[in-house]
Scaffold this active site. Structure first.
Site, PDB file in Angstrom:
ATOM      1  N   ARG A  27      10.733 -13.066   0.631  1.00 60.44           N
ATOM      2  CA  ARG A  27      10.479 -12.062  -0.403  1.00 60.44           C
ATOM      3  C   ARG A  27      10.974 -10.710   0.085  1.00 60.44           C
ATOM      4  O   ARG A  27      10.466 -10.172   1.074  1.00 60.44           O
ATOM      5  CB  ARG A  27       8.972 -12.015  -0.707  1.00 60.44           C
ATOM      6  CG  ARG A  27       8.621 -10.978  -1.715  1.00 60.44           C
ATOM      7  CD  ARG A  27       7.139 -10.994  -2.105  1.00 60.44           C
ATOM      8  NE  ARG A  27       6.932  -9.915  -3.032  1.00 60.44           N
ATOM      9  CZ  ARG A  27       5.952  -9.021  -2.954  1.00 60.44           C
ATOM     10  NH1 ARG A  27       5.029  -9.123  -2.028  1.00 60.44           N
ATOM     11  NH2 ARG A  27       5.875  -8.046  -3.826  1.00 60.44           N
ATOM     12  N   HIS A  46       9.034  -1.775  -4.738  1.00 67.20           N
ATOM     13  CA  HIS A  46       8.002  -1.771  -3.700  1.00 67.20           C
ATOM     14  C   HIS A  46       7.943  -0.341  -3.133  1.00 67.20           C
ATOM     15  O   HIS A  46       8.213  -0.104  -1.967  1.00 67.20           O
ATOM     16  CB  HIS A  46       8.325  -2.822  -2.627  1.00 67.20           C
ATOM     17  CG  HIS A  46       7.169  -3.206  -1.760  1.00 67.20           C
ATOM     18  ND1 HIS A  46       6.774  -4.499  -1.542  1.00 67.20           N
ATOM     19  CD2 HIS A  46       6.323  -2.448  -1.028  1.00 67.20           C
ATOM     20  CE1 HIS A  46       5.751  -4.538  -0.720  1.00 67.20           C
ATOM     21  NE2 HIS A  46       5.455  -3.294  -0.388  1.00 67.20           N
ATOM     22  N   GLU A  85       1.953  -4.001  -6.118  1.00 67.43           N
ATOM     23  CA  GLU A  85       0.723  -3.229  -5.936  1.00 67.43           C
ATOM     24  C   GLU A  85       0.713  -1.868  -6.632  1.00 67.43           C
ATOM     25  O   GLU A  85       0.633  -0.829  -5.971  1.00 67.43           O
ATOM     26  CB  GLU A  85       0.430  -3.046  -4.441  1.00 67.43           C
ATOM     27  CG  GLU A  85       0.203  -4.359  -3.721  1.00 67.43           C
ATOM     28  CD  GLU A  85      -0.199  -4.188  -2.257  1.00 67.43           C
ATOM     29  OE1 GLU A  85      -0.181  -3.055  -1.748  1.00 67.43           O
ATOM     30  OE2 GLU A  85      -0.536  -5.199  -1.633  1.00 67.43           O
ATOM     31  N   ASN A 138      -1.657 -10.281  -3.782  1.00 71.36           N
ATOM     32  CA  ASN A 138      -1.669  -9.943  -2.362  1.00 71.36           C
ATOM     33  C   ASN A 138      -3.117  -9.929  -1.878  1.00 71.36           C
ATOM     34  O   ASN A 138      -3.955  -9.247  -2.465  1.00 71.36           O
ATOM     35  CB  ASN A 138      -1.030  -8.569  -2.149  1.00 71.36           C
ATOM     36  CG  ASN A 138       0.425  -8.528  -2.610  1.00 71.36           C
ATOM     37  OD1 ASN A 138       1.023  -9.568  -2.877  1.00 71.36           O
ATOM     38  ND2 ASN A 138       0.994  -7.344  -2.702  1.00 71.36           N
ATOM     39  N   TYR A 156      -5.861  -9.658   1.367  1.00 68.61           N
ATOM     40  CA  TYR A 156      -6.090  -9.281   2.770  1.00 68.61           C
ATOM     41  C   TYR A 156      -7.578  -9.347   3.124  1.00 68.61           C
ATOM     42  O   TYR A 156      -8.048 -10.336   3.652  1.00 68.61           O
ATOM     43  CB  TYR A 156      -5.540  -7.873   3.029  1.00 68.61           C
ATOM     44  CG  TYR A 156      -4.014  -7.818   3.011  1.00 68.61           C
ATOM     45  CD1 TYR A 156      -3.286  -8.047   4.159  1.00 68.61           C
ATOM     46  CD2 TYR A 156      -3.313  -7.554   1.837  1.00 68.61           C
ATOM     47  CE1 TYR A 156      -1.899  -8.005   4.164  1.00 68.61           C
ATOM     48  CE2 TYR A 156      -1.924  -7.514   1.827  1.00 68.61           C
ATOM     49  CZ  TYR A 156      -1.223  -7.743   2.997  1.00 68.61           C
ATOM     50  OH  TYR A 156       0.144  -7.716   2.997  1.00 68.61           O
ATOM     51  N   GLU A 177       1.506 -11.882  -0.717  1.00 68.20           N
ATOM     52  CA  GLU A 177       1.313 -11.257   0.597  1.00 68.20           C
ATOM     53  C   GLU A 177      -0.028 -11.699   1.172  1.00 68.20           C
ATOM     54  O   GLU A 177      -1.017 -11.807   0.433  1.00 68.20           O
ATOM     55  CB  GLU A 177       1.246  -9.724   0.516  1.00 68.20           C
ATOM     56  CG  GLU A 177       2.549  -9.034   0.284  1.00 68.20           C
ATOM     57  CD  GLU A 177       2.391  -7.505   0.256  1.00 68.20           C
ATOM     58  OE1 GLU A 177       1.422  -6.971   0.844  1.00 68.20           O
ATOM     59  OE2 GLU A 177       3.246  -6.860  -0.368  1.00 68.20           O
TER      60      GLU A 177
HETATM   61  O1  IFM Z   1       2.558  -3.184   4.255  1.00 69.04           O
HETATM   62  C1  IFM Z   1       1.825  -3.313   3.087  1.00 69.04           C
HETATM   63  C2  IFM Z   1       2.726  -3.702   1.939  1.00 69.04           C
HETATM   64  O2  IFM Z   1       3.768  -2.799   1.759  1.00 69.04           O
HETATM   65  C3  IFM Z   1       1.929  -3.756   0.659  1.00 69.04           C
HETATM   66  N1  IFM Z   1       0.773  -4.597   0.817  1.00 69.04           N
HETATM   67  C4  IFM Z   1      -0.069  -4.403   1.953  1.00 69.04           C
HETATM   68  C5  IFM Z   1       0.760  -4.369   3.223  1.00 69.04           C
HETATM   69  C6  IFM Z   1      -0.150  -4.136   4.437  1.00 69.04           C
HETATM   70  O3  IFM Z   1      -0.846  -2.942   4.287  1.00 69.04           O
END
Ligand code: IFM
Length: 452
Positions: free
Chosen positions: A74, A118, A163, A298, A300, A355
């Site tokens: 990606r 992005h 995002e 995404n 985390y 992500e």
């Molecule tokens: O590095 C970033 C990315 O650009 C967007 N999503 C979260 C990642 C980690 O913070």
């Protein structure tokens, strides 16, 4: 207990974070080039001027991806690299770079998944009002047409925006990200509305420009909420918390999902924001809700939620010593399960995890290797939860590890290392971390290695 046969195993990165070549071959400046020059804006004054120098070293990077058996990569296109002032005359050298990159990937048997935006917004267009200007949707559509026409013969997987929560909220309300503004809230919602319109126009433009069928998605951030227990009331509380509006900001989920998937803004936010809601003209919501083929998400960190008496809910603090990343983000593997499940329940779209990854303090050891057991452990735990979601019937089509290589982590500069590949920024030397070999085995076995 298996990933589907055609599951896509990938890695991800983004233009400004890895390319460098900030002024190479006619590239124009972006808002991030501007913000990096503002004193105190970025950790230790770091910039993306050189980053991983991927602009010049892309062939080496593609060879590394191939060596580790990565199936899909990606990448994002830098808008001001191909349109130096954002609109008008295209920069042939910039387009030629993406031709070379896409060709190298295909040659290596790696499928390119391309994100149009992005965060490196053309500086010239910022001076013309940026996302506050209603014309921004048309600027973005023209850019999407250019890229669709140029790469559409080879690229079949697209994402419009990455995002929007972050570049609109952190960039226009909090001022922590480019363009570094702290606008009035009604202006922030206007910028958000225009970026959503831009998404809709880009979906239309890509479909029109694409010479054959293609799959188009959208990649919002998520703010995972996981139930503190398996009690039905906690599961329901976490679901409500996940979609709720809790403050006067746009770092939420629903604000960015309901318009795209349901052609309306969330009622709770609309009522709460009062006079600060954006002006919606006839046709806007239909435009924003152009059908997309997949929901990229995404994932985390996450919060733990439990139900309270009287039908409410609350966040349950993590116990002292709960595992955290170098960024201090709590490690919450169940975020993978619940986020994909809640999103699919509500929107009924195939899901791609666009992500997921961890920052850690990696360095090259005396033995010449980079040992990153926390990344392996983190990824294994999150992928097992992804498998659990698949087993539970959520149609998940792929997983992109963030990131392929250590890179410029926005306001944090180069402090946070998210890569499977270590980058020595002084020399550009790439050193695969232990996690790269581990991930290669996960890919090779289509996830079976997760159970070893
Ligand atoms: O590095 C970033 C990315 O650009 C967007 N999503 C979260 C990642 C980690 O913070």
């Amino acid at each position: 207990m298996t990933f589907p046969k055609n599951f896509v195993w990938g890695t991800a990165a983004a233009s400004y974070q890895i390319e460098g070549g900030a002024t190479a071959d006619g590239k124009g400046p972006s808002v991030w080039d501007m913000l990096c020059r503002k004193e105190g804006a970025v950790y230790e004054g770091h910039t993306g001027d050189v980053a991983c120098d991927h602009y010049h070293r892309y062939a080496e990077d593609v060879a590394i991806l191939k060596r580790f058996g990565v199936q899909a990569y990606r990448l994002s296109v830098s808008w001001p690299r191909v349109l130096p002032t954002g609109t008008g005359t295209a920069n042939e050298a910039g387009l030629a770079f993406y031709d070379r990159l896409v060709d190298a990937l295909l040659e290596a048997g790696i499928t390119p998944w391309v994100t149009l935006f992005h965060w490196d917004f053309p500086l010239e267009l910022y001076y013309r009002g940026g996302w506050l200007n209603r014309d921004s949707a048309e600027w973005f559509a023209d850019y999407a047409t250019l890229i669709g026409r140029r790469l559409g013969d080879r690229v079949k997987h697209w994402m419009t925006l990455n995002e929007p929560q972050v570049y609109i909220n952190s960039g226009h309300l909090e001022g922590r990200h480019a363009p570094g503004d702290r606008l009035a809230f009604h202006e922030v919602t206007r910028a958000g509305h225009n970026t959503l319109r831009a998404h809709g126009r880009a979906v239309q433009a890509l479909r029109a420009a694409s010479p054959g069928p293609c799959r188009i998605g959208y990649a919002p951030a998520s703010h995972p909420k996981v139930p503190a227990s398996n009690k039905p009331e906690d599961i329901d509380a976490a679901r409500r918390a996940f979609f709720a509006t809790t403050g006067r900001h746009l770092a939420t989920m629903s604000w960015w999902l309901e318009p795209v998937f349901k052609a309306k803004y969330p009622e709770d936010a609309w009522a709460y924001f009062g006079r600060d809601v954006p002006q919606v003209l006839p046709g806007d919501m239909e435009l924003i809700a152009q059908p997309v083929d997949f929901f990229g998400v995404n994932i985390y960190a996450g919060d733990r939620i439990r139900a309270t008496a009287g039908g409410g809910y609350e966040t349950v603090p993590f116990p002292p010593g709960h595992p955290r990343t170098a960024f201090n983000w709590p490690i919450v593997p169940e975020a993978m399960y619940w986020t994909t499940r809640y999103c699919h329940e509500r929107y009924q779209k195939p899901i791609v995890v666009t992500e997921n990854g961890i920052s850690s303090t990696d360095s090259v050891a005396l033995d010449g290797h980079v040992h990153d057991p926390t990344r392996i452990d983190f990824t294994q735990r999150y992928l097992l939860q992804l498998e659990r979601a698949i087993d539970g019937g959520v149609p998940i089509e792929g997983y992109f590890h963030w990131s392929f290589i250590d890179n410029f982590e926005w306001a944090e500069g180069y402090k946070q290392r998210f890569g499977l590949i270590h980058c020595d920024y002084a020399t550009g030397t790439r050193t695969p971390k232990d996690s790269a070999a581990w991930y290669a085995e996960v890919i090779r076995t289509n996830g079976a290695a997760l159970h070893k």
